[in-house]
Design an enzyme around this catalytic site. Structure first.
Site, short mmCIF file in Angstrom:
data_model
loop_
_atom_site.label_atom_id
_atom_site.label_comp_id
_atom_site.label_asym_id
_atom_site.label_seq_id
_atom_site.Cartn_x
_atom_site.Cartn_y
_atom_site.Cartn_z
N GLY A 136 36.32 37.30 50.42
CA GLY A 136 35.76 38.20 51.43
C GLY A 136 34.39 37.76 51.89
N THR A 139 42.51 41.32 47.08
CA THR A 139 43.45 40.71 46.11
C THR A 139 44.40 41.79 45.56
OG1 THR A 139 41.75 39.13 45.57
CG2 THR A 139 43.56 39.33 44.02
N ASN A 183 31.82 41.65 42.69
CA ASN A 183 33.18 41.95 42.24
C ASN A 183 33.42 41.28 40.89
OD1 ASN A 183 35.90 42.30 41.91
ND2 ASN A 183 36.52 41.24 43.79
N GLU A 188 30.67 37.52 52.27
CA GLU A 188 29.70 37.87 51.23
C GLU A 188 28.29 37.45 51.59
OE1 GLU A 188 31.58 36.26 47.79
OE2 GLU A 188 30.83 34.24 48.13
N SER A 242 36.26 38.43 41.40
CA SER A 242 36.15 37.94 42.77
C SER A 242 36.94 36.64 42.95
CB SER A 242 34.67 37.70 43.08
OG SER A 242 34.54 37.27 44.40
N SER A 243 37.72 36.61 44.03
CA SER A 243 38.48 35.38 44.32
C SER A 243 37.49 34.34 44.81
CB SER A 243 39.51 35.65 45.40
OG SER A 243 40.20 36.83 45.12
N SER A 291 33.76 41.00 50.00
CA SER A 291 34.05 40.76 48.59
C SER A 291 34.03 42.07 47.81
CB SER A 291 32.99 39.80 48.03
OG SER A 291 33.26 39.60 46.69
N GLY A 292 35.08 42.29 47.08
CA GLY A 292 35.18 43.50 46.26
C GLY A 292 35.80 44.67 46.99
N1 LIG Z 1 43.99 49.90 45.20
C1 LIG Z 1 43.16 49.81 44.18
N2 LIG Z 1 43.28 50.65 43.13
C2 LIG Z 1 42.45 50.55 42.09
N3 LIG Z 1 41.45 49.69 41.97
C3 LIG Z 1 41.26 48.82 43.01
C4 LIG Z 1 42.13 48.83 44.15
N4 LIG Z 1 41.71 47.84 44.95
C5 LIG Z 1 40.64 47.26 44.36
N5 LIG Z 1 40.37 47.84 43.20
C6 LIG Z 1 39.30 47.49 42.24
O1 LIG Z 1 38.37 46.72 42.92
C7 LIG Z 1 38.17 45.47 42.31
C8 LIG Z 1 37.95 44.40 43.36
O2 LIG Z 1 39.10 44.24 44.08
P1 LIG Z 1 39.58 42.83 44.63
O3 LIG Z 1 39.41 41.82 43.59
O4 LIG Z 1 40.89 43.04 45.21
O5 LIG Z 1 38.54 42.56 45.72
P2 LIG Z 1 38.59 41.40 46.78
O6 LIG Z 1 38.55 42.05 48.11
O7 LIG Z 1 39.69 40.52 46.50
O8 LIG Z 1 37.23 40.67 46.49
P3 LIG Z 1 36.91 39.12 46.62
O9 LIG Z 1 36.75 38.84 48.07
O10 LIG Z 1 35.66 38.98 45.88
O11 LIG Z 1 37.99 38.46 46.01
C9 LIG Z 1 39.39 45.23 41.52
O12 LIG Z 1 39.14 44.42 40.42
C10 LIG Z 1 39.78 46.64 41.12
O13 LIG Z 1 39.10 47.01 39.97
MG LIG Z 2 39.97 38.69 45.89
#
Ligand SMILES: Nc1ncnc2c1ncn2[C@@H]1O[C@H](COP(=O)(O)OP(=O)(O)OP(=O)(O)O)[C@@H](O)[C@H]1O
Ligand SMILES: [Mg+2]
Length: 1081
Positions: A387, A112, A157, A389, A160-161, A107-108
């Site tokens: 993700g 996404t 996050n 967690e 977070s999804s 997660s994070g």
């Molecule tokens: N390529 C990137 N460039 C800039 N910021 C990023 C990038 N990828 C992720 N982030 C930052 O990290 C944060 C978390 O990313 P994201 O929501 O994609 O995580 P996740 O893997 O989907 O987590 P979860 O499993 O909780 O959904 C985003 O809100 C963003 O601020």
């Molecule tokens: Mg996500």
């Protein structure tokens, strides 16, 4: 072997871990850190992309970057998520292989974001057009909607999804997007009613309260203040870097783009508001006679507002919070709910409402974005699932989420590690096995149908009797105790008896990514996911179409007594389907790593990264890649792809495919250590060999394209030439025909001209003859006609023309005369005889008549004039007339007499006493009495005498005495002589021998000569017996008989002594000359 640009150029660390030397965990982390510090967040392991979350925006996603990576070989440029997206898209478009992009990480870690980058890249490079752009826009805009409802801030996050998402993007054969299908996996609905510390509810609640207009909030009966709602945690309601109000507008806009109708958006927001209201409903106990507490709604205001929002009858819902009806076969039993149960029911309703709304949203989006054509689609699946967690308190949701991640890891292991190694062995390639951790055993612990944790949970849930979370844990303790990845304090496995980090109500699983302690509390309930039927029926009764649709089981006519499948079961089977689906596609991996736990940029926590590198099995991945071959392909497709690189295999290879490939490789002189021949595939060790082949192929394709172009152009030119030649013949033929036709037409027209001239000449000749003939005939006819005419005229003239002319003439004349006479009548002058006026004559021919008429008129008017006269006047005028007849134009004296009245008795003889005596002497009436001069014959001198004239006599008397000197009887008077001149002399000639003539004739001069002579002539003529008239002799020379002598009296014009009067003079014996002055005009 020449590669123009490469991931090796200007490389920070190594872009592909396969090239890492020496390979160890430290060097691996070192390389990652080095790259991360230089903003190189992407690194390859072969075709797998490792993505480090930068936690800040980097300038590497611009449209220029998209163009840079577009249609480039995977290893050509420095590592980027775009390279992977491009590779996947191109092999989907060009090789017709369905693709899936598996994004994993905790997660994070940035899953996404990665999925969104992939989608935006594909949207940017695929086809364009109005329809295609609309599809793209809808696909991209589905993200903000789902994130608003399905994402929340967690400790790990901020976005977070809280649901799993798998999206199939469908393309047509050209690679243009047609639509998509989204599958969602188990929303973490417990978050709706309760959020762990430091976390908050789903974004949409905060977005609605912050971003909606006052008017909307009023309609939804909401307050902007988060603290008014029990379901919203307050400690982290505001998230740094998140603007809920702006996000709300973005979400609304996205919903509109995706195709939500206005009333659908309103309904969705009403449901969100209803969930918030629901959280505020509180209960109080009410004692019953049988010592039980029955719950009652404490403050009905929120309940009322919620019911109004959703169109639910308040009493129905209120009752559902106090009673529960249990139906079994034919029985229906109603039991009361205590306060705890009421709260449970309320939360269950809120969770169900929200999760069903979320599923409805996904279905609704799918409806909008689904492909319109039914033809076969190529599919690119993008998997973005929650993700892995580990929280402080991990419950059923974490268990499910982590199970899902286990499965994904499985698939990764299956396809990258195990499958690959097994393939080498299967293909007979020399291979030293590489050890890796296979998490299949953990998956088995969770999902095994006989003794897996999920099966146990389901069994507990379905079991009759008292079921609690504890009984479930007991069951696990017995069934899973021996499992090496299961840990529990009370399990048969005594080694955990003293493990105080493991509470009694918990069990621990050693996941591939670490140990997670799960608290069993709520497992049974969450798995059961029970909603009291009374509640679902109350919802179904709502006067709100969306709510009704969300609770179909509430329909009393469709009562289903069967238990619905448990949440765990549903999840397991949907994950199973997903895995099967993924296995049919060509996988592309993005392994997301989070560099630190602080969500901060520039911080690289080696231990955290190391942990992730380990559990993601990245080291093993590199080892397998390094030991193995970068690329493999069955001989058939390989020969097919590269056969143009060798003359012997091009264009057709008749033998077995493997031999063909061998010939090809030998011909291309690829070093033998760079590839191996398997049983059915060729294995190529280094990607560069593949680049080399690809580059040669590209060149060869260009040459082939040139050849095809050349032949095509030659063919086209020749065809064109032949066509032109053929056309030329046709044109020439047509032209010749045309020229001949023209010539023929010219000759024809010339002939026609000559012909026409000849014919014309002939015709004119004939015409002349005919005309002549005709003229002759006409002449004859004319002559005959004239002749006949003459004859006829001659015969009929008398009847017609002559008479007619005369008649017309007469008529005309008559008319003219009539007009003339009328004109004369109108223009007659006055009746005065002296008036000389007379109208002018109109026509010359009337001259005579006009003059005649004038004279007639004059005569007539004179007659008229005369007729007015008395007898006396008549006599006077008669005398005057007589005088005129006698003297007019004969004697010059006459005109002067005209105006003198003939008085007659100038001496007034009868009245004058002087002449009394004389008057008495005369018997008759005196007609004239005047003084005259008697010319003495001797000297010509005059003596005054009175001349009396009666009807019978002329008497001369002395003027003084009145004594009669002579009396001449009128019959004795024979003539009177007068001169022509202007004198008063006259001679009375007496008859010779008469008594009166003794003294001879008398020569007298009178002032009233004309009157005297006229009277004398008148009386003389009337007195004469024989009717003889007195002769009046007018002459300038006459003879006068004086006694014996005859004397000539001669009148001459001469000046006289006494002015105007004439004088007489005796010239000689025979001549008496009278000088008369010239008459004055
Ligand atoms: N390529 C990137 N460039 C800039 N910021 C990023 C990038 N990828 C992720 N982030 C930052 O990290 C944060 C978390 O990313 P994201 O929501 O994609 O995580 P996740 O893997 O989907 O987590 P979860 O499993 O909780 O959904 C985003 O809100 C963003 O601020
Ligand atoms: Mg996500």
């Amino acid at each position: 072997m020449e590669v123009k640009t490469s991931l090796l150029d200007n490389m920070i660390g190594v872009g592909d871990m396969v090239l890492l030397e020496p390979l160890s965990e430290d060097s691996f982390l070192e390389n990652l850190k080095k790259r991360f510090d230089h903003n190189e967040i992407y690194t390859y392991i072969g075709s797998v992309v490792i993505s480090m979350n930068p936690y800040r925006s980097l300038p590497i996603y611009s449209p220029e970057k998209v163009e840079e990576y577009r249609n480039r070989n995977f290893y050509e440029l420095s590592p980027h998520i775009y390279a992977l997206a491009d590779e996947a898209y191109r092999s989907l478009r060009d090789q017709d292989k369905d693709q899936c992009i598996l994004i994993t990480g905790e997660s994070g870690a940035g899953k996404t974001e990665a999925s969104k980058l992939v989608m935006s890249y594909v949207a940017a490079v695929c086809g364009k057009g109005q329809e295609v752009n609309k599809v793209k826009e809808q696909l991209l805009q589905s993200n903000p909607v789902l994130e608003a409802f399905g994402n929340a801030k967690t400790v790990r996050n901020d976005n977070s999804s809280r649901f799993g998402k798998y999206m199939d993007i469908e393309f047509d054969f050209k690679g243009d997007p047609l639509g998509g299908v989204i599958s969602n996996y188990l929303l973490e609905k417990s978050r709706v009613v309760k959020q762990p510390r430091g976390e908050r509810n789903f974004h949409i609640f905060y977005q609605l309260l912050s971003g909606a207009s006052d008017d909307t909030l009023k309609k939804l009966k909401l307050y902007r203040d988060f603290s008014k709602y029990n379901y919203l945690s307050l400690d982290s309601a505001v998230v740094n870097g998140l603007d809920d109000a702006t996000s709300f507008r973005t979400v609304k806009n996205a919903m509109q783009i995706v195709g939500f109708m206005e009333d659908e958006i309103r309904s969705v927001l009403e449901l969100v508001a209803a969930v918030l209201k629901l959280g505020n409903i509180e209960f109080k106990p009410e004692s019953r006679c049988n010592d039980t507490d029955e719950s009652r709604v404490r403050d009905k205001n929120d309940l009322k507002e919620m019911c109004e929002l959703l169109g639910i009858e308040q009493t129905v819902l209120e009752r559902a919070f106090s009673y529960r009806t249990v139906e079994a076969k034919l029985e229906k039993v109603s039991t009361t709910l205590n306060v705890a149960q009421a709260y449970y029911a309320r939360d269950a309703l809120a969770k169900n409402l929200y999760s069903r709304l979320f599923s409805w949203l996904v279905t609704r989006i799918n409806e909008s974005i689904k492909a319109q054509t039914k033809s076969r689609h190529k599919v690119m699946g993008v998997l973005d699932i929650y993700g892995f967690e580990i929280f402080e308190d991990n419950s059923f949701e974490q268990f499910i989420i982590n199970y899902c991640n286990e499965k994904l890891q499985q698939i990764f292991i299956e396809l990258t590690l195990r499958e690959e190694q097994e393939e080498y062995i299967r293909e007979g390639i020399e291979w030293t096995n590489i050890e890796y951790f296979n998490n299949a055993v953990i998956c088995d612990l969770i999902e095994n149908n006989q003794n897996g944790i999920m099966a146990m949970l389901d069994e507990e849930c379905l079991r009759p009797g008292t079921v609690t979370d504890e009984t479930f844990l007991d069951k696990l303790n017995t069934v899973c105790a021996e499992h090496q990845h299961f840990e529990s304090r009370l399990s048969k496995n005594s080694k955990f008896l003293n493990d105080h980090s493991l509470p009694h109500s918990c069990f621990r699983i050693q996941h591939y990514a670490g140990k997670v302690l799960y608290c069993v509390e709520g497992f049974v309930d969450k798995n059961n996911d029970l909603l009291y039927r009374d509640l679902s029926q109350a919802m179904f009764k709502a006067n709100h179409s969306l709510i009704k649709e969300l609770f179909p089981e509430g329909n009393p006519s469709k009562v289903n007594l069967k238990r619905p499948p448990t949440a765990g079961y549903q999840f397991k089977s949907s994950v199973g389907t997903l895995m099967k689906n993924l296995q049919t596609k060509n996988p592309n991996y993005i392994r997301c790593i989070k560099p630190n736990d602080k969500k901060a940029a520039h911080i690289f926590t080696p231990s955290l990264v190391c942990h992730q590198v380990r559990y993601l099995g990245l080291m093993e991945n590199v080892r397998v890649r390094r030991a193995g071959y970068a690329f493999r392909q069955p001989y058939g497709p390989c020969l097919e792809r590269y056969k143009m690189l060798c003359k012997r295999t091009w264009p057709h290879w008749r033998g077995p495919a493997r031999e063909g490939v061998e010939v090809l490789m030998a011909d291309l002189q690829v070093p033998t250590e760079e590839f191996s021949y398997g049983r059915s595939k060729i294995f190529i060790r280094n990607p560069r060999t593949l680049f080399f082949l690809e580059e040669r192929r590209r060149q060869c394709l260009q040459d082939l394209a040139t050849l095809i172009q050349k032949i095509y152009r030659g063919w086209k030119c020749r065809t064109h030439f032949l066509l032109m030649k053929k056309s030329q013949v046709v044109v020439a033929a047509w032209y010749r025909r045309y020229a001949q036709q023209k010539k023929y037409q010219r000759i024809k027209s010339a002939t026609t001209v000559v012909q026409s001239y000849a014919r014309g000449w002939q015709a004119r000749k004939l015409l002349r003859e005919l005309k002549h003939q005709k003229r002759c005939e006409e002449a004859v006819t004319t002559i005959a006609a004239y002749w006949h005419g003459t004859q006829v005229r001659r015969e009929y003239r008398k009847f017609f023309r002559a008479n007619a002319g005369k008649k017309i003439y007469n008529f005309t004349i008559q008319r003219i005369m009539q007009k003339y006479f009328l004109g004369v009548k109108r223009g007659l002058p006055c009746m005065s005889p002296v008036d000389k006026n007379w109208p002018a004559r109109p026509y010359r021919f009337l001259d005579a008549a006009h003059a005649q008429l004038r004279s007639i008129f004059h005569l007539w008017r004179c007659k008229k004039y005369r007729s007015q006269f008395s007898e006396e006047r008549k006599a006077v005028y008669q005398e005057k007339l007589e005088a005129s007849e006698l003297f007019k134009d004969k004697k010059s004296l006459y005109p002067s007499s005209v105006s003198q009245p003939f008085k007659g008795d100038y001496l007034e003889i009868s009245k004058n006493p002087k002449y009394q005596k004389l008057s008495n002497c005369v018997e008759e009436k005196v007609l004239l009495a005047d003084v005259v001069n008697k010319i003495n014959r001797a000297n010509g001198k005059g003596t005054s005498r009175i001349l009396l004239l009666t009807k019978k006599n002329v008497v001369l008397a002395d003027q003084k005495t009145g004594q009669v000197k002579a009396s001449v009887a009128l019959p004795d008077l024979i003539s009177v002589s007068v001169s022509t001149q202007n004198d008063g002399f006259f001679a009375l000639k007496l008859k010779e021998g008469s008594a009166s003539a003794v003294k001879g004739d008398f020569l007298l001069s009178s002032e009233h000569l004309i009157e005297t002579i006229t009277k004398l002539h008148h009386i003389g003529s009337t007195a004469s017996d024989d009717g003889e008239q007195l002769d009046i002799n007018i002459s300038d020379e006459f003879l006068v008989q004086f006694k014996q002598d005859k004397v000539c009296v001669k009148f001459i014009q001469a000046a006289t002594k006494n002015g105007n009067s004439a004088s007489c003079k005796r010239k000689n014996n025979r001549l008496l000359e009278v000088s008369v002055p010239a008459a004055t005009a």
